[in-house]
Design a protein around this motif. Structure first.
Motif, mmCIF file in Angstrom:
data_model
loop_
_atom_site.group_PDB
_atom_site.id
_atom_site.type_symbol
_atom_site.label_atom_id
_atom_site.label_comp_id
_atom_site.label_asym_id
_atom_site.label_seq_id
_atom_site.Cartn_x
_atom_site.Cartn_y
_atom_site.Cartn_z
ATOM 1 N N LEU A 515 -61.523 -2.240 77.092
ATOM 2 C CA LEU A 515 -61.420 -1.960 75.874
ATOM 3 C C LEU A 515 -61.543 -0.576 75.407
ATOM 4 O O LEU A 515 -61.199 -0.385 74.335
ATOM 5 N N THR A 516 -61.675 0.070 76.620
ATOM 6 C CA THR A 516 -61.815 1.471 76.121
ATOM 7 C C THR A 516 -60.382 1.730 75.985
ATOM 8 O O THR A 516 -59.547 2.936 75.193
ATOM 9 N N LEU A 517 -58.935 1.719 76.737
ATOM 10 C CA LEU A 517 -57.903 1.220 77.157
ATOM 11 C C LEU A 517 -57.626 1.120 75.200
ATOM 12 O O LEU A 517 -56.165 1.333 74.703
ATOM 13 N N LEU A 518 -58.485 -0.005 74.822
ATOM 14 C CA LEU A 518 -58.088 -0.500 73.289
ATOM 15 C C LEU A 518 -58.191 0.412 72.553
ATOM 16 O O LEU A 518 -57.394 0.474 71.694
ATOM 17 N N VAL A 519 -59.016 1.234 72.461
ATOM 18 C CA VAL A 519 -59.058 2.110 71.417
ATOM 19 C C VAL A 519 -58.789 2.509 71.355
ATOM 20 O O VAL A 519 -58.146 3.681 70.267
ATOM 21 N N GLY A 520 -58.555 3.251 72.927
ATOM 22 C CA GLY A 520 -57.523 4.783 72.669
ATOM 23 C C GLY A 520 -56.153 4.453 72.667
ATOM 24 O O GLY A 520 -55.711 5.005 71.542
ATOM 25 N N SER A 521 -55.846 3.781 72.558
ATOM 26 C CA SER A 521 -54.174 3.428 72.486
ATOM 27 C C SER A 521 -54.280 2.569 70.451
ATOM 28 O O SER A 521 -53.337 3.164 69.831
ATOM 29 N N ALA A 522 -55.072 2.039 70.196
ATOM 30 C CA ALA A 522 -55.438 2.116 68.857
ATOM 31 C C ALA A 522 -55.692 2.771 68.158
ATOM 32 O O ALA A 522 -54.706 3.716 67.179
ATOM 33 N N LEU A 523 -56.651 4.151 68.468
ATOM 34 C CA LEU A 523 -56.462 5.755 67.580
ATOM 35 C C LEU A 523 -55.272 6.618 68.228
ATOM 36 O O LEU A 523 -55.185 7.338 66.867
ATOM 37 N N MET A 524 -54.461 6.251 68.932
ATOM 38 C CA MET A 524 -53.267 6.705 69.399
ATOM 39 C C MET A 524 -51.959 6.161 68.183
ATOM 40 O O MET A 524 -51.063 6.877 67.373
ATOM 41 N N ILE A 525 -51.935 4.696 68.009
ATOM 42 C CA ILE A 525 -51.202 4.451 67.165
ATOM 43 C C ILE A 525 -51.814 4.512 65.642
ATOM 44 O O ILE A 525 -50.502 4.966 65.147
#
Lengths: 895, 109
Positions: A515-525
């Motif tokens: 979930l943390t990685l997904l949030v990080g990547s979503a923020l970068m997107i």
């Protein structure tokens, strides 16, 4: 600890047995002597001693048993057995090696970048003593300024915490080379002081000497000496050992090669190809000439005395700065107070690496999460395998293997798996790094130093050992608890309970990290999208930019040369329009000058008529300098709408006058005492982001390159052609080059880029970090879902019989699904909750990279949580469906 | 030759610890000391002496180091550790309890 001791014992085994022989020998001798004293013959005494002692060999073997000296043969036997065991379950081995290998590749790749760029010291002797000096200048609204001649000379003669101070400038030169025509190269302008600071030694020839500078820079018969960077010497001169003494042509003027720099010498970065001698005039050094607040454009690097800290140097500079008052004509107390300089001393490494360190640590954290997910994922595979090997372990124990021997076997297997995984990871990582070097997805300092080294090997080895210990312990503990559970009789419930707890915590870990990685990547997107949606203020598609340099002695004719060139380019087939400016938007550093209104420095940009039409920027008010348009005002300029809004709020800016000043705030005079007349604003240009996508619209003055000249002091000799075409822009490159050559031998071509590429480069860092995180998040989502599927599927398999009975007794499909998938779904929910907390803390690290989105963006968190929980639930339910399809009769017949 | 008694199971450890109470000894010295102290009644089976020594060493009740014997030979000397001293006290108390109890039984009418 115990493992280590045993290992030492194994190694010392031979010595041990030798000592045992000594001890037994002594005993036999003493006993014999004793018997001889009692009156026995020596031979008889010896025989009796041996008989009463019993078998020496037996004692030896008993001693060995007591000390548990494992023989090397036993280790080898176990290793062979381990290989066989792993080969009989190739599915398990391959999956574990792949999963851990991907995790290891990810973390190792980022480690290599981190190590080469951030951790490893710079390649200069005692590089931790090197510092960079800059100043904050709040009085002129500059965050940092470099040193002026006056400041440099002042510090150089007064500072005591520094051993030496060197200054340098980076310049671009167009160098004529024997075969490849003229090439744009970065030239370092610096002198003997910098040589001393960096303690450089030549690879060939010599460095600069005092005599080199003696003739003086104004002596036209003197050939300025240069040093070549090692890679430049290899690439362009074929590592010719006779290069020393050769003359190089910089445009029409000559330089003499006196030496070659060593291969690892890259200062200030790997772009530097030539080091040209440049010394301050002796009068400036002696404080007889120069200004305190002239151009603040000397980059400074200094070597601290041993045992001095950067803070101490900074404190000393703060102390000695005020003493400059009165040394130079402009160093008045009012002027000093007005500029408000305060020295900043930074270690050279952090100055060179800059905020890339932060980016790399962020990526390292992300990859550590990915690795942790891979480790947790494989851990559940190890658990399943340990469960399946209950019988094997029971048989081994029954046949006399003790716990240690079983543990040894598990550890050996774990070592083989994790070291294969790390080897695979290193291979993948070598490929990834080659890709990073070749594609250069973002600008990295010290890029040429990126590569595997001893630290990488140590890191990878540590990784393999840590994981092996982890999995070894896991397998051992698993079997211990299983054995106890079995011994206690009630197999089913106890075993399943244990399995559930362990497995669910692994699910929780994976879900939380994913979930943390997904949030990080979503923020970068989201950041990347926000940057992409920024109003650029120009239309980048179908535009080619070509840097063109005019040989400086022809500066008086610059208008003619550039107009000629633009005319030729306009006539090329496929070209719609062409013009030039000192730099394309987002492609250059801004030259800032003070203006009469306000204290802030304002950038200036030269352009040829038709530039705004070509680049696609609207002129929103007044005149636009379209090709052929007549402009009648004296010294006409355009300004950006942002600047007009700030300088003339509520008024019409057209017709206002604005005056450029010298850096020290004085009026500009060219010939005679009269200051040059001010510019008249004749038009307002729509807002453009000239320097960065993150910043607001640029405040800038646009100066037309026309006759009669508008700016009387500074002439642009470096311009960028912008060419709008109806054909793919890069197909025009050779035609444009030919046009440059045909226009004049005084013109040469520098970098050629499409406007699209320039815009892309402006958000390359966000794209790179985003891409890495998106890939990591996708892998983690996949691993998480597969892990949950596998966990539920395994549970279904182990409980087939029980489920069969339940179904036979009339349990509904719904109840069965809930009983097998319920625990996992619970773990997913717990993991998601923990993950939200973890992500809230973790994404703070991304803050400086984010744009237009907060680290705790509720929308991003909501979407990601729903996505993850849905995927996890789908995986669990998909696996649970197999339970419902169990035919009771088949299930019952199974055992 | 005097009569010799077999060692009771488990008493060897106690005897070894006791023999080391005064000073460190090497293996042969230990067996000699036990023979002397028991006035030649107790004869240690040498085949079980060394395994017992290694076992006690592994349990950290005694510690060994290499030195030079009075005869000038390289020899491995064993000495009591703190743990060994405690163990000796406990075992001696146990032994006295045990032999006392056995004596009571045997002397009962």
């Amino acid at each position: 600890m115990r493992v280590l001791r045993r290992l030492i014992r194994v190694l010392r085994r031979r010595e041990d047995e030798h000592l045992l022989d000594d001890e037994v020998g002594l005993h036999l001798d003493m006993e014999t002597d004793d018997l001889v004293r009692q009156g026995m013959s020596r031979d008889e005494a010896r025989r009796r001693a041996l008989v009463s002692f019993g078998g020496v060999e037996r004692i030896r073997s008993e001693a060995r048993d007591i000390r548990r000296l494992p023989s090397l043969e036993a280790w080898l036997r176990d290793a062979r057995y381990g290989v066989r065991a792993l080969l009989t379950s190739p599915g398990f081995s391959v999956v574990v090696v792949l999963v851990l290998g991907v995790g290891a590749a990810a973390i190792t790749s980022v480690f290599v970048l981190l190590n080469a760029i951030v951790l490893r010291p710079l390649a200069f002797p005692e590089s931790d003593r090197l510092v960079v000096i800059t100043h904050a200048a709040p009085g002129i609204e500059r965050e940092t300024v470099d040193l002026s001649f006056g400041l440099y000379a002042h510090y150089r003669s007064h500072v005591s915490t520094l051993e030496s101070i060197g200054f340098y400038n980076e310049r671009v030169a167009y160098v004529r080379l024997p075969d490849s025509g003229s090439e744009r190269v970065t030239v370092l302008h610096a002198g003997m002081d910098l040589q001393r600071v960096l303690r450089v030694r030549p690879a060939l020839g010599r460095l600069f000497t005092e005599e080199d500078g003696a003739p003086g820079f104004l002596n036209s018969r003197w050939t300025i000496p240069v040093l070549l960077a090692h890679d430049f010497w290899v690439d362009r001169f074929g590592a010719d050992p006779n290069v020393v003494g050769r003359i190089l042509m910089f445009g029409e003027s000559s330089r003499r090669v006196v030496g070659v720099l060593p291969p690892e010498f890259r200062f200030p970065n790997q772009d530097m190809k030539i080091w040209q001698l440049y010394e301050l005039p002796p009068k400036v050094i002696r404080g007889e000439a120069g200004r305190f607040a002239g151009d603040f454009d000397l980059n400074t690097v200094a070597r601290m005395r041993p045992d001095v800290t950067a803070t101490a140097v900074q404190a000393e500079l703060v102390r000695i700065l005020p003493r400059i008052e009165g040394v130079y004509g402009d160093a008045t107390s009012e002027r000093i107070a007005q500029i408000g300089l305060s020295p900043i001393v930074t270690p050279l490494k952090s100055a060179m690496v800059g905020d890339v360190a932060e980016v790399l640590w962020t990526l390292f954290g992300g990859m550590a999460f990915l690795l942790a997910i891979a480790v947790a994922n494989s851990a559940s595979l190890f658990l399943v395998r340990a469960d399946h090997r209950r019988r094997e372990v029971a048989v081994r124990r029954a046949l006399g293997a003790d716990r240690r021997q079983v543990a040894r076997l598990f550890f050996l297997e774990a070592v083989m798996l994790t070291s294969s995984a790390v080897a695979l990871g290193l291979g993948l990582s070598a490929g990834l790094l080659a890709g990073v070097r070749a594609l250069a997805p973002m600008e990295l300092p010290r890029a040429s130093e990126i590569g595997f080294d001893a630290a990488t090997v140590a890191f990878a080895t540590g990784l393999a050992i840590t994981m092996a210990i982890l999995y070894g312990l896991l397998s051992v503990r698993r079997n211990d608890s299983l054995t106890e559970a079995l011994r206690s009789g009630g197999a089913g419930a106890a075993v399943l309970g244990l399995r559930g707890r362990m497995r669910h915590s692994l699910t929780v870990i994976q879900v939380a990290l994913a979930l943390t990685l997904l949030v990080g990547s979503a923020l970068m997107i989201s950041t990347y999208q926000n940057l992409s949606r920024r109003e650029l203020g120009f239309r980048p598609a179908q535009v080619l930019t070509v840097e063109v340099n005019l040989y400086s002695r022809q500066y008086m004719n610059h208008t003619r040369f550039f107009y000629d060139l633009i005319d030729r380019v306009r006539r090329l087939p496929g070209v719609d329009s062409a013009a030039a400016a000192t730099f394309a938007p987002l492609a250059g550093s801004l030259d800032m000058y003070p203006v009469e209104a306000g204290t802030a420095f304002i950038p200036f940009k030269y352009f040829t008529p038709g530039y705004f039409q070509t680049i696609g920027t609207p002129v929103v008010d007044g005149q636009s300098f379209a090709p052929g348009e007549q402009v009648v005002a004296p010294f006409p300029v355009l300004v950006s709408a942002a600047l007009a809004r700030r300088l003339y709020p509520g008024q019409r800016a057209i017709g206002q006058t604005v005056r450029r000043l010298r850096e020290d705030g004085s009026l500009i005079t060219v010939s005679g005492p009269e200051p040059v007349p001010p510019f008249t604003i004749v038009g307002i240009v729509g807002d453009v982001r000239e320097s960065s996508l993150r910043e607001g619209p640029s405040e800038i003055v646009y100066i037309p390159v026309i006759e009669p000249r508008v700016e009387l002091e500074i002439v642009p000799i470096n311009m960028s052609l912008v060419v709008r075409s109806s054909v793919p822009p890069l197909t025009l490159v050779s035609a444009v080059r030919a046009a440059v050559d045909a226009t004049s031998p005084y013109l040469s071509v520098g970098r050629v880029r499409t406007m699209d590429a320039i815009v892309h480069a402006a958000r390359a860092r966000e794209a790179f970090v985003g891409a890495v995180l998106v890939v990591a998040a996708a892998i983690s989502l996949f691993l998480g879902a597969v892990g949950i599927y596998g966990s539920v599927a395994n549970l279904v398999r182990l409980r087939t019989r029980e489920i069969g009975i339940r179904l036979a007794l009339g349990a509904s499909a719904h109840e069965v699904v809930r009983s097998v998938a319920g625990g996992s779904l619970g773990a997913v929910v717990v993991g998601a909750a923990l993950g939200i907390g973890l992500a809230l803390a973790g994404t703070e690290a991304l803050r400086s990279l984010l744009f237009g989105v907060e680290p705790a963006d509720p929308m991003v968190f909501a979407i990601v949580t729903v996505l993850l929980v849905t995927a996890a639930a789908a995986a669990a339910l998909l696996a649970a469906r197999r339970a419902v399809r169990i035919a009771p009769v088949v299930a019952l017949r199974q055992e | 030759m005097t009569e010799r008694a077999d060692l009771l199971q488990g008493t060897l450890d106690l005897l070894i610890l006791k023999s080391l109470q005064l000073e460190p000894l090497h293996g042969w010295g230990i067996s000699k000391r036990i023979r002397q102290l028991s006035r030649d009644v107790l004869q240690i089976n040498q085949g079980s002496l060394y395994p017992a020594l290694y076992r006690l060493e592994d349990q950290k009740l005694i510690a060994a180091s290499w030195g030079i014997s009075p005869e000038g030979r390289k020899a491995k000397f064993y000495r009591l550790t703190t743990r060994g001293r405690k163990q000796l006290d406990t075992e001696r108390a146990n032994w006295q309890l045990f032999t006392g109890a056995v004596a009571h039984v045997l002397e009962a009418d």
